[in-house]
Design a protein around this motif. Structure first.
Motif, PDB file in Angstrom:
ATOM      1  N   PHE A  95       0.914  -1.053   0.006  1.00  0.00           N
ATOM      2  CA  PHE A  95      -0.063   0.078  -0.074  1.00  0.00           C
ATOM      3  C   PHE A  95       0.699   1.115  -0.163  1.00  0.00           C
ATOM      4  N   ASP A  96       0.622   2.288  -0.762  1.00  0.00           N
ATOM      5  CA  ASP A  96       1.330   3.372  -0.753  1.00  0.00           C
ATOM      6  C   ASP A  96       0.868   4.391   0.372  1.00  0.00           C
ATOM      7  N   VAL A  97       1.480   5.084   0.900  1.00  0.00           N
ATOM      8  CA  VAL A  97       1.046   5.969   2.020  1.00  0.00           C
ATOM      9  C   VAL A  97       1.978   7.302   1.988  1.00  0.00           C
ATOM     10  N   ASP A  98       1.376   8.362   2.663  1.00  0.00           N
ATOM     11  CA  ASP A  98       2.269   9.479   2.471  1.00  0.00           C
ATOM     12  C   ASP A  98       3.354   9.655   3.453  1.00  0.00           C
ATOM     13  N   ASP A  99       3.163   8.988   4.690  1.00  0.00           N
ATOM     14  CA  ASP A  99       4.068   9.103   5.623  1.00  0.00           C
ATOM     15  C   ASP A  99       4.279   7.630   6.249  1.00  0.00           C
ATOM     16  N   LEU A 100       5.449   7.041   6.105  1.00  0.00           N
ATOM     17  CA  LEU A 100       5.769   5.560   6.690  1.00  0.00           C
ATOM     18  C   LEU A 100       5.385   5.525   7.987  1.00  0.00           C
ATOM     19  N   ASP A 101       6.097   6.416   9.005  1.00  0.00           N
ATOM     20  CA  ASP A 101       5.871   6.215  10.417  1.00  0.00           C
ATOM     21  C   ASP A 101       4.707   6.639  10.994  1.00  0.00           C
ATOM     22  N   GLU A 102       4.028   7.643  10.432  1.00  0.00           N
ATOM     23  CA  GLU A 102       2.627   8.078  10.653  1.00  0.00           C
ATOM     24  C   GLU A 102       1.567   6.811  10.478  1.00  0.00           C
ATOM     25  N   ALA A 103       1.732   6.275   9.191  1.00  0.00           N
ATOM     26  CA  ALA A 103       0.849   5.237   8.959  1.00  0.00           C
ATOM     27  C   ALA A 103       0.846   4.061   9.560  1.00  0.00           C
ATOM     28  N   ALA A 104       2.201   3.690   9.826  1.00  0.00           N
ATOM     29  CA  ALA A 104       2.644   2.585  10.617  1.00  0.00           C
ATOM     30  C   ALA A 104       1.864   2.731  12.201  1.00  0.00           C
ATOM     31  N   ALA A 105       2.065   3.829  12.700  1.00  0.00           N
ATOM     32  CA  ALA A 105       1.748   4.182  13.992  1.00  0.00           C
ATOM     33  C   ALA A 105      -0.054   3.848  13.950  1.00  0.00           C
ATOM     34  N   LEU A 106      -0.504   4.449  13.143  1.00  0.00           N
ATOM     35  CA  LEU A 106      -1.884   4.307  13.110  1.00  0.00           C
ATOM     36  C   LEU A 106      -2.539   2.830  12.941  1.00  0.00           C
ATOM     37  N   LEU A 107      -1.909   2.319  12.161  1.00  0.00           N
ATOM     38  CA  LEU A 107      -2.394   0.787  11.696  1.00  0.00           C
ATOM     39  C   LEU A 107      -1.969  -0.119  12.816  1.00  0.00           C
ATOM     40  N   VAL A 108      -0.739   0.059  13.668  1.00  0.00           N
ATOM     41  CA  VAL A 108      -0.686  -0.526  14.691  1.00  0.00           C
ATOM     42  C   VAL A 108      -1.773  -0.263  15.879  1.00  0.00           C
ATOM     43  N   SER A 109      -2.197   0.978  15.824  1.00  0.00           N
ATOM     44  CA  SER A 109      -3.421   1.327  16.739  1.00  0.00           C
ATOM     45  C   SER A 109      -4.475   0.689  16.469  1.00  0.00           C
ATOM     46  N   TRP A 110      -4.754   0.220  15.196  1.00  0.00           N
ATOM     47  CA  TRP A 110      -6.089  -0.421  14.924  1.00  0.00           C
ATOM     48  C   TRP A 110      -5.828  -1.903  14.630  1.00  0.00           C
ATOM     49  N   GLY A 111      -4.793  -2.484  15.333  1.00  0.00           N
ATOM     50  CA  GLY A 111      -4.557  -3.724  15.460  1.00  0.00           C
ATOM     51  C   GLY A 111      -3.390  -4.463  14.868  1.00  0.00           C
TER      52      GLY A 111
END
Length: 126
Positions: free
Chosen positions: A75-91
Motif C-alpha cells: 500500500f502507498d502511504v504519504d508518511d511511513l511512520d505515521e501510517a504504521a503507528a495508526l495501523l498498529v493502533s488499529w490492531g
C-alpha cells in the motif's frame, strides 16, 4: 484471451474482523458477506479484497518461512511512520525485522498476514 483480476482473498480465522481492519485502513466499503465464513471489500473498479474463514488457520511466520506467507499486499502511504503507528493502533503489529526501512515498512495484519507500506516513487522513464 485476456484475464482481468477480480478478487484477492486472504485466509483467516475471523473474516469480519479482518475485513473491518482493512476497511478502516483503506476506506473500501464492506460489500460482500456470507454468514461468518466470508467478507469482502469492493474497490470502485470492482476488485474485491476478500477474507475467508479457514478452520485451523495458522498465520504466516514472517520473517521466517516455517509457515510461508505465500503473498503479501503493498500500500502507498504519504508518511511511513505515521501510517504504521495508526495501523498498529488499529490492531496491526510492527515486527522487529524491517528490511530496507528507508523504503518501506512491513506490518502484520490482525490475522498475521505481512503487508508493506511504501511511499510512492516517481515512475521510471523507459
Amino acid at each position: 484471451m485476456r484475464m482481468r483480476l477480480t478478487a484477492i482473498t486472504l485466509d483467516c480465522a475471523d473474516p469480519m474482523a479482518l475485513a473491518a481492519f482493512y476497511h478502516r485502513a483503506t476506506g473500501l466499503p464492506v460489500a460482500e458477506r456470507s454468514d461468518d465464513d466470508f467478507a469482502g471489500l469492493r474497490a470502485e473498479d470492482g476488485l474485491v479484497l476478500g477474507f475467508q474463514r479457514v478452520e485451523g488457520y495458522r498465520p504466516p511466520s514472517w520473517p521466517t518461512q516455517d509457515v510461508p506467507q505465500q503473498l503479501h499486499l503493498d500500500f502507498d502511504v504519504d508518511d511511513l511512520d505515521e501510517a504504521a503507528a495508526l495501523l498498529v493502533s488499529w490492531g496491526a503489529a510492527l515486527p522487529e525485522a524491517q528490511p530496507r526501512s528507508d523504503l518501506w515498512r512491513v506490518l502484520l495484519d490482525p490475522a498475521g498476514h505481512p503487508f508493506c507500506l511504501t511511499v510512492p516513487r516517481a515512475p521510471r522513464e523507459s
